[in-house]
Design an enzyme around this catalytic site. Structure first.
Site, PDB file in Angstrom:
ATOM      1  N   HIS A 111      26.997 -46.770 -36.649  1.00 38.22           N
ATOM      2  CA  HIS A 111      26.434 -46.447 -37.961  1.00 38.22           C
ATOM      3  C   HIS A 111      26.505 -44.931 -38.100  1.00 38.22           C
ATOM      4  CE1 HIS A 111      23.112 -45.898 -35.183  1.00 38.22           C
ATOM      5  NE2 HIS A 111      22.380 -45.311 -36.108  1.00 38.22           N
ATOM      6  N   HIS A 113      24.059 -42.434 -38.605  1.00 34.64           N
ATOM      7  CA  HIS A 113      22.994 -41.484 -38.311  1.00 34.64           C
ATOM      8  C   HIS A 113      23.594 -40.283 -37.571  1.00 34.64           C
ATOM      9  CE1 HIS A 113      19.076 -44.053 -38.641  1.00 34.64           C
ATOM     10  NE2 HIS A 113      19.091 -43.130 -39.577  1.00 34.64           N
ATOM     11  N   ASP A 115      22.786 -38.584 -35.006  1.00 34.54           N
ATOM     12  CA  ASP A 115      22.868 -38.579 -33.538  1.00 34.54           C
ATOM     13  C   ASP A 115      24.004 -39.462 -33.020  1.00 34.54           C
ATOM     14  OD1 ASP A 115      21.032 -40.564 -34.611  1.00 34.54           O
ATOM     15  OD2 ASP A 115      20.564 -41.137 -32.549  1.00 34.54           O
ATOM     16  N   HIS A 203      19.319 -52.417 -38.130  1.00 35.21           N
ATOM     17  CA  HIS A 203      18.788 -51.057 -38.000  1.00 35.21           C
ATOM     18  C   HIS A 203      18.286 -50.624 -39.385  1.00 35.21           C
ATOM     19  CE1 HIS A 203      18.283 -47.243 -36.051  1.00 35.21           C
ATOM     20  NE2 HIS A 203      19.320 -46.638 -36.590  1.00 35.21           N
ATOM     21  N   ASP A 226      22.256 -48.916 -32.533  1.00 33.32           N
ATOM     22  CA  ASP A 226      20.807 -48.849 -32.785  1.00 33.32           C
ATOM     23  C   ASP A 226      20.363 -50.136 -33.467  1.00 33.32           C
ATOM     24  OD1 ASP A 226      21.136 -46.326 -31.853  1.00 33.32           O
ATOM     25  OD2 ASP A 226      20.231 -45.311 -33.576  1.00 33.32           O
ATOM     26  N   HIS A 301      20.516 -44.682 -25.311  1.00 32.37           N
ATOM     27  CA  HIS A 301      19.860 -44.289 -26.563  1.00 32.37           C
ATOM     28  C   HIS A 301      18.348 -44.407 -26.353  1.00 32.37           C
ATOM     29  CE1 HIS A 301      18.615 -44.091 -30.778  1.00 32.37           C
ATOM     30  NE2 HIS A 301      19.806 -43.591 -31.043  1.00 32.37           N
TER      31      HIS A 301
HETATM   32 ZN   LIG Z   1      20.408 -43.241 -33.003  1.00 37.23          ZN
HETATM   33 ZN   LIG Z   2      20.254 -44.826 -35.872  1.00 37.50          ZN
END
Ligand SMILES: [Zn+2]
Ligand SMILES: [Zn+2]
Length: 346
Positions: A111, A113, A115, A203, A226, A301
């Site tokens: 995805h 995000h 990070d 998520h 995630d 993670h």
């Molecule tokens: Zn993440």
């Molecule tokens: Zn995430």
């Protein structure tokens, strides 16, 4: 007895003198430098995996932790390297460990995000410089074309300077441009005996979000991305050898939230409360791993990544002894034709 003292003093003096020679004189420094350079080059041979090999290039999350990089899992199948997510610092972890990037075929994004994507430009540059023979593909759910286009635009001038400086023979301009590939749930790649399957995870409000399963040489690795624990992930992980799963310690995060609230840091407390509903709680993972009958459960993670022994103990308190809390540079080897998983801590 007395005679020993002059001998010991002479030995100490000789050691000190040789130490001084190596760090305090130009000749000594140059000799040491030569050795270090040769040792660094020795590590640069690309690993080959007849089954699968996993290198942990980032085990952390937006909650920073010293010595950790954000989400990144590098999977080698045969001589091809694929990376799932590219968080901040993950390219550095690969390079500092001497992991070659020339074989990098694609970065698979779970995805978008920050990070998981902030390190894409570093991987693109490092693998281009290393001699990657084709453009770096960035695969992911719908929206991935915006990520690739954004990085391509942001680094257009950087690419131009580097080509102008080193020449188009060394750095072919077209190999510095990311290629986006939108993928849907299902098999996204079958090549040289490697099958990669994308599956949907939860998520929310991030949609779509994927996890990925790798099958090669009769071995299998699942990377959750995630997510909380959901049925499509359990189904995708069925009978997998290794499940790498996103994990949040409710004990630690709720303590951090309470501490922030008590200190009047309401913005921080609110964020720490919000993150608790879209990552898998550590305590939910052993049942998931058991019901999917996976060979090994390993957590990455980590929210938050443990900074010390006490945090590690709290993070792992709901885990069976054979579950693994990953760290940067950890390697999982899954040789073809066996059930073995060899774990090498850095
Ligand atoms: Zn993440
Ligand atoms: Zn995430």
């Amino acid at each position: 007895m007395k005679a020993l003292f002059p001998v010991a003093a002479a030995v100490a003096l000789a050691l000190a003198a040789s130490g001084w020679f190596f760090v305090g004189t130009r000749t000594g420094q140059d000799l040491l430098l030569e050795r270090f350079v040769a040792a660094g080059l020795d590590r640069a041979a690309a690993p080959r995996a007849e089954g699968l090999r996993v290198f942990m290039c980032g085990t952390s999350s937006p909650l920073i932790a010293p010595g950790r990089a954000q989400a990144c899992v590098a999977v080698t199948a045969g001589d091809a390297l694929y990376i799932v997510d590219a968080g901040t610092g993950s390219n550095d972890v690969m390079l500092l460990a001497g992991e070659p990037l020339q074989p990098l075929r694609a970065i698979l994004l779970t995805h978008f995000h920050s990070d998981h994507i902030a390190g894409i430009a570093d991987f693109n540059l490092a693998s281009w410089v290393a001699g990657r023979p084709a453009p770096l593909r960035i695969a992911g759910p719908a929206g991935v074309e915006r990520i690739a286009a954004g990085f391509n635009e942001a680094f257009a001038l950087d690419r131009r300077y580097r080509v102008a400086h080193h020449g188009a023979d060394l750095l072919p301009p077209e190999l510095g441009v990311l290629e986006a590939e939108t993928v849907a749930a299902g098999v996204i790649l079958e090549r040289d005996g490697l099958r990669i399957t994308a599956f949907p995870v939860d998520h929310s409000p991030v949609e779509p979000a994927f996890g990925y399963r790798f099958d090669h040489g009769g071995r299998s690795v699942v990377v959750s991305g995630d997510t909380v624990v959901v049925e499509p992930l359990r189904a995708a992980a069925q009978d997998a050898d290794l499940l790498l799963h996103d994990a949040l310690s409710l004990a630690i995060v709720s303590a951090l939230e309470a501490g922030a609230r008590q200190a009047g840091r309401i913005r921080q407390a609110t964020i720490l409360r919000d993150v608790q509903d879209y990552h898998a709680a550590v305590g939910d993972l052993p049942a998931l791993a058991a019901s999917a009958d996976v060979g090994m459960l390993a957590l990455y993670h980590l929210v938050p990544a443990p900074r010390n022994f006490l945090m590690e103990q709290i993070f792992a308190r709901d885990l069976p002894d054979d579950a693994v809390l990953t760290t940067e540079g950890m390697v999982f080897e899954l040789p073809r034709g066996t059930d073995a998983i060899h774990v090498h801590a850095p």
